[in-house]
Design a protein around this motif. Structure first.
Motif, short mmCIF file in Angstrom:
data_model
loop_
_atom_site.label_atom_id
_atom_site.label_comp_id
_atom_site.label_asym_id
_atom_site.label_seq_id
_atom_site.Cartn_x
_atom_site.Cartn_y
_atom_site.Cartn_z
N TYR A 47 0.80 -1.23 0.00
CA TYR A 47 0.00 0.00 0.00
C TYR A 47 0.83 1.27 0.00
N ARG A 48 2.07 1.23 0.49
CA ARG A 48 2.83 2.47 0.70
C ARG A 48 3.13 3.23 -0.60
N PRO A 49 3.69 2.59 -1.63
CA PRO A 49 3.94 3.36 -2.86
C PRO A 49 2.66 3.86 -3.51
N ALA A 50 1.57 3.10 -3.40
CA ALA A 50 0.30 3.55 -3.96
C ALA A 50 -0.21 4.79 -3.24
N ALA A 51 -0.10 4.81 -1.91
CA ALA A 51 -0.53 5.98 -1.15
C ALA A 51 0.34 7.20 -1.48
N SER A 52 1.65 6.99 -1.62
CA SER A 52 2.54 8.10 -1.96
C SER A 52 2.25 8.63 -3.36
N ALA A 53 1.97 7.71 -4.31
CA ALA A 53 1.63 8.15 -5.67
C ALA A 53 0.33 8.92 -5.67
N LEU A 54 -0.63 8.50 -4.86
CA LEU A 54 -1.91 9.22 -4.77
C LEU A 54 -1.67 10.66 -4.30
N VAL A 55 -0.83 10.80 -3.28
CA VAL A 55 -0.52 12.14 -2.78
C VAL A 55 0.17 12.96 -3.87
N GLY A 56 1.11 12.34 -4.58
CA GLY A 56 1.78 13.04 -5.67
C GLY A 56 0.83 13.49 -6.76
N ASP A 57 -0.24 12.71 -6.98
CA ASP A 57 -1.23 13.05 -8.01
C ASP A 57 -2.06 14.27 -7.61
N VAL A 58 -2.53 14.28 -6.37
CA VAL A 58 -3.53 15.28 -5.97
C VAL A 58 -2.92 16.56 -5.42
N VAL A 59 -1.61 16.55 -5.16
CA VAL A 59 -0.94 17.74 -4.62
C VAL A 59 -0.01 18.30 -5.68
N GLY A 60 -0.14 19.57 -5.98
CA GLY A 60 0.72 20.22 -6.96
C GLY A 60 2.16 20.28 -6.51
#
Length: 431
Positions: free
Chosen positions: A125-138
């Motif tokens: 789950y960790r890389p997926a959660a980090s990628a999600l944050v990278g997607d939604v935060v400029g």
């Protein structure tokens, strides 16, 4: 009243303002999950309670690390294939199965197999959660977002460390139960809080980190869902290699420090106290240091963190009682704070948007490789030339990693702020 509260409001906005709702969902779930993450930090003591020798303990922890090397790779790939949200949920639901297997394992061999399974499932789950944050935060707020994630991570760690020693003394099964429960709580938070139709990563050239030639930030044309995009990126490979060294030193805090505490005849509560001191320092210092460090080049801040971590971990060799162990924590905890402010954002900035899951998976794999290298190094040195060689090695490795990281400064700057084509400059001047 307004004059008195204005500085507080400004500080609050600077540290917490501007971030979107999906980020806060990940943040809240991560804290809930971290509060229950007690099994791996106390694994050495759990195995000791079952009569497992130091050499066998090292083998089981290495098996945990081997499984952990595959978990992030799978998680990063799933994040780019089926979506960040789904990958997070799959990893969180699968982790309790690994915990149950480790608790129920009847022998040293099955303990090793169960540890490998837990390493695999807990890393998804960790890389997926980090990628999600990278997607939604400029990009302008990514430093703040990843710094806050690290801060929240340590809030959860502080609570977990305070409770884990107490619970372990009353039965290690309580640690397993709480860890599994908080994984499922995190999964529920994601299911209810993150929409299924969360927008996919940007595909514009600017957002994806492309140059004028239409190639991805790594310098090669986009395409495919494998890890070739990472392995073709020489800057990312250099960052991964240096991070492996730095994180291997840091990971000694998770295995070698509890081993040293056990070898000194101290109780598991001492390591719990060390964990509390570390988490409290990080929670207290990160909001204070973020505003200052955010103004500096991220790669230089990262280099400073490796030096502090190396020197701090090496000072463990001077400790012999509980208070001395806590004093050594101060140095490497400051290094951890400095690292947490910039490390996650650097990877998000380097990565093309459509490969962000795999880039986060790759750096999570580095963490897993370090967790494998750390106990292997520690057991080898402890049982052959002695612990002094390990502590000196940590100091030297930390300093050399810092110096090598500084040499990436120009390359990272070109990646984050690529030079504009001549025709674009002319257009801007005309405007």
């Amino acid at each position: 009243m307004s004059t008195a509260t204005s500085p507080l409001r400004t500080a609050f906005r600077n540290n917490f303002g501007g971030l979107p709702r999906p980020f806060w969902i990940v943040f809240a779930g991560m804290i809930a999950n971290r509060i229950g993450t007690m099994v791996v930090p106390f694994l050495v003591f759990y195995l000791g309670s079952r009569g497992v020798s130091t050499a066998q303990t090292g083998g089981i922890v290495i098996a945990l690390g081997i499984g952990g090397m595959f978990g992030p790779v799978l998680g990063g790939s799933l994040a780019d294939r089926i979506g960040r949200r789904s990958a997070v949920i799959i990893g969180l639901v699968a982790t309790p199965a690994g915990l149950g297997a480790l608790l129920a394992a009847p022998s040293t061999v099955t303990l090793g197999a169960a540890a490998a399974l837990l390493g695999l499932t807990s890393g998804v789950y960790r890389p997926a959660a980090s990628a999600l944050v990278g997607d939604v935060v400029g990009s302008e707020l990514r430093g703040k977002a990843f710094s806050l994630l690290h801060w929240g991570f340590n809030i959860g760690t502080a609570v977990a460390s305070a409770a884990a020693g107490y619970l372990a003394a009353r039965g290690f099964w309580l640690l397993f139960l709480l860890d599994a429960a908080t994984c499922l709580i995190y999964a529920v938070i994601v299911v209810l809080g993150i929409p299924k139709d969360l927008p996919r990563p940007e595909t514009t050239k600017a957002a994806a980190g492309e140059g004028a030639d239409g190639k991805a930030a790594g310098g090669k044309a986009k395409g495919g869902l494998g890890y070739g995009v990472v392995f073709r990126d020489r800057l990312m490979l250099a960052h991964m290699a240096l991070s492996t060294l730095g994180i291997t030193v840091y990971t000694q805090t998770e295995f070698t420090i509890p081993l040293a505490i056990r070898e000194d005849g101290l109780s598991p509560e001492v390591y719990g106290f060390v964990g509390v001191a570390n988490a409290v320092l990080v929670v207290a210092l990160q909001p204070v240091l973020y505003g200052r460090l955010a103004k500096l080049p991220r790669i230089k801040v990262l280099a400073a963190s490796w030096a502090l971590i190396g020197i701090g971990v090496a000072s463990t060799g001077l400790a012999g009682n509980a208070w001395q162990y806590v004093l050594t924590v101060v140095v490497w905890s400051v290094g951890e704070v400095v690292n947490g402010v910039v490390a996650g954002a650097i990877v998000a900035d380097i990565a093309p948007a459509e490969a962000r899951g795999r880039y986060q998976g790759a750096i999570s794999w580095v963490w897993s490789a370090a967790r494998l290298a750390a106990p292997a190094t520690a057991v080898g040195l402890f049982t052959t030339v002695g612990p002094a060689a390990l502590w000196w090695g940590c100091a030297v490795t930390g300093i050399l990693t810092a110096l090598a990281t500084l040499r990436l400064t120009a390359a990272v700057e070109r990646r984050v702020n690529p030079p504009q084509p001549e025709n674009t400059k002319l257009t801007e001047n005309a405007l």
